[in-house]
Design a protein around this motif. Structure first.
Motif, PDB file in Angstrom:
ATOM      1  N   GLU A 362      61.733  52.115  20.024  1.00 39.53           N
ATOM      2  CA  GLU A 362      62.130  53.475  19.672  1.00 39.53           C
ATOM      3  C   GLU A 362      63.650  53.596  19.571  1.00 39.53           C
ATOM      4  O   GLU A 362      64.175  54.270  18.685  1.00 39.53           O
ATOM      5  CB  GLU A 362      61.586  54.471  20.709  1.00 39.53           C
ATOM      6  CG  GLU A 362      60.088  54.691  20.631  1.00 39.53           C
ATOM      7  CD  GLU A 362      59.643  55.171  19.260  1.00 39.53           C
ATOM      8  OE1 GLU A 362      60.263  56.127  18.747  1.00 39.53           O
ATOM      9  OE2 GLU A 362      58.687  54.601  18.713  1.00 39.53           O
ATOM     10  N   SER A 366      65.994  54.562  16.219  1.00 40.33           N
ATOM     11  CA  SER A 366      67.022  55.613  16.194  1.00 40.33           C
ATOM     12  C   SER A 366      68.418  55.036  16.095  1.00 40.33           C
ATOM     13  O   SER A 366      69.405  55.780  16.150  1.00 40.33           O
ATOM     14  CB  SER A 366      66.914  56.472  17.452  1.00 40.33           C
ATOM     15  OG  SER A 366      67.202  55.710  18.607  1.00 40.33           O
ATOM     16  N   ASP A 368      69.980  53.476  18.233  1.00 40.14           N
ATOM     17  CA  ASP A 368      70.728  53.859  19.431  1.00 40.14           C
ATOM     18  C   ASP A 368      70.973  52.682  20.356  1.00 40.14           C
ATOM     19  O   ASP A 368      71.541  52.825  21.416  1.00 40.14           O
ATOM     20  CB  ASP A 368      69.936  54.942  20.196  1.00 40.14           C
ATOM     21  CG  ASP A 368      70.801  55.662  21.210  1.00 40.14           C
ATOM     22  OD1 ASP A 368      72.033  55.616  21.053  1.00 40.14           O
ATOM     23  OD2 ASP A 368      70.241  56.233  22.159  1.00 40.14           O
TER      24      ASP A 368
END
Length: 369
Positions: A362, A366, A368
């Motif tokens: 995830e 993103s 990130d």
């Protein structure tokens, strides 16, 4: 574009914790995920049982590199790991450095990563003993103060982090990867040589481990502790895999009991076979309290505190304390058949590593990481 994760391990328990994460990373890679990892062994602890069979038993590859930073004082070892890991990370840049547990390597590599502007994920974040005399507690506090992503084993750890000002957005309650390894490999436990040598019988011996400085460095305390255990053990065998640190003190004390069997450290599968079949475990190790609780084996922690309170509130563990006099009533309760049974500990279900890697995926989506 592939994301690169550098996984740090410095001591034997670290490898138990990262093994299932590596298995899960290999699984998602086989399914098309673009995540690669590099396994770095800092060399903090040398253990002959990790030279070959240990990796085979856990079914993990040999580390990509061993920094060989063993020996010396805490300061010397910390400095050595930081110097060598800086070279490693500069030569093999990563998007994320993954550290586990609370050993010196965990803290040292987290510092280096942040200095090189690489994000840090901490497995077993948030656990606290509140005992600053323990080197591990200092390592935990420093690591968590510079971590980006916090993977926790309990709600208590979550609360500790939140109380320290960490945003819930960066805390992931995933469970315990050490239990992932335990449940996966439990069908493959096998008896060590001492089992047949002594004709051991399940539920008719106890396992003892001691390695913390407060318990083993003071000769009189160590002798009093062993004397107290043997005096109230109902004359059943005590199997004592001896840590190298403890062995030196034992040799000076020349302790000898007919029912005390001091043996060399065991492989992962052999040691857990002994635990699984024991009457009880007496230990000052945090990880063993977790494994004993999941196996529903009575456990006595010979410390005044624990960073794993769930093993007491839900598991089979009891905090005996460091005063050897306190051992007697607990052993009496054990032999009367009055020991508590373990309960299910939330998310200690063998799926922690999948939850961790799902978070990585995830984060990658993103961008990130």
């Amino acid at each position: 574009m592939s994301y690169k994760i550098t996984i740090i391990a410095g001591a034997r328990p670290n490898f138990v914790k990262i093994a299932p994460i590596i298995h899960e990373l290999e699984q998602v890679k086989s399914e098309g995920a673009t995540i690669n990892y590099r396994l770095v062994h800092t060399g903090q602890h040398y253990d002959k049982n990790m030279s070959g069979s240990f990796f085979n038993q856990l079914k993990i590859p040999q580390p990509h590199v061993n920094l060989n930073c063993y020996g010396g004082s805490h300061a010397t070892q910390t400095a050595s790991i930081m110097v060598e890991f800086e070279k490693e990370l500069l030569s093999n840049p990563a998007n994320l450095v993954l550290v586990v547990g609370d050993v010196t390597s965990t803290m040292a590599c987290a510092i280096v990563a942040q200095k090189l502007h690489t994000k840090v994920a901490h497995i077993e974040a948030g656990i606290r003993s509140d005992d600053w005399s323990m080197p591990e507690e200092i390592n935990r506090l420093i690591t968590d103060s510079i971590t980006n992503y916090f993977f926790t084993t309990s709600e208590t750890a979550n609360k500790n982090l939140i109380n320290n000002g960490i945003s819930k957005d960066y805390i992931f309650f995933v469970g315990n990867t050490m239990i992932d390894s335990l449940l996966k490999h439990r069908p493959h436990f096998f008896a060590p040589p001492i089992w047949n040598k002594l004709n051991l019988i399940a539920d008719n011996y106890m396992v003892l481990t001691l390695h913390r400085p407060a318990n083993v460095d003071e000769e009189n305390r160590l002798k009093f502790t062993i004397d107290s255990i043997l005096a109230h053990s109902n004359n059943i065998p005590i199997i004592f895999p001896v840590h190298p640190r403890t062995k030196k003190v034992l040799e000076r004390l020349e302790i000898s009991y007919p029912k005390l069997y001091c043996i060399d450290p065991l492989s992962y599968l052999e040691f857990n076979y002994l635990v699984e079949n024991a009457k009880a475990v007496l230990t000052d190790s945090g990880g063993i309290t977790e494994e004993a609780s999941i196996q529903d084996i009575p456990c006595m922690t010979l410390r005044d505190n624990t960073e794993r309170p769930e093993t007491i509130t839900l598991g089979t563990n009891v905090l005996v304390g460091m005063d050897p006099i306190k051992i007697k009533p607990h052993l009496a309760r054990l032999f009367k058949g009055q020991w508590k049974r373990g309960q299910q500990i939330p998310k200690w279900d063998g799926k922690a590593s999948k939850r961790i890697v799902d978070v990585f995926l995830e984060l990658q989506k993103s961008e990130d990481l």
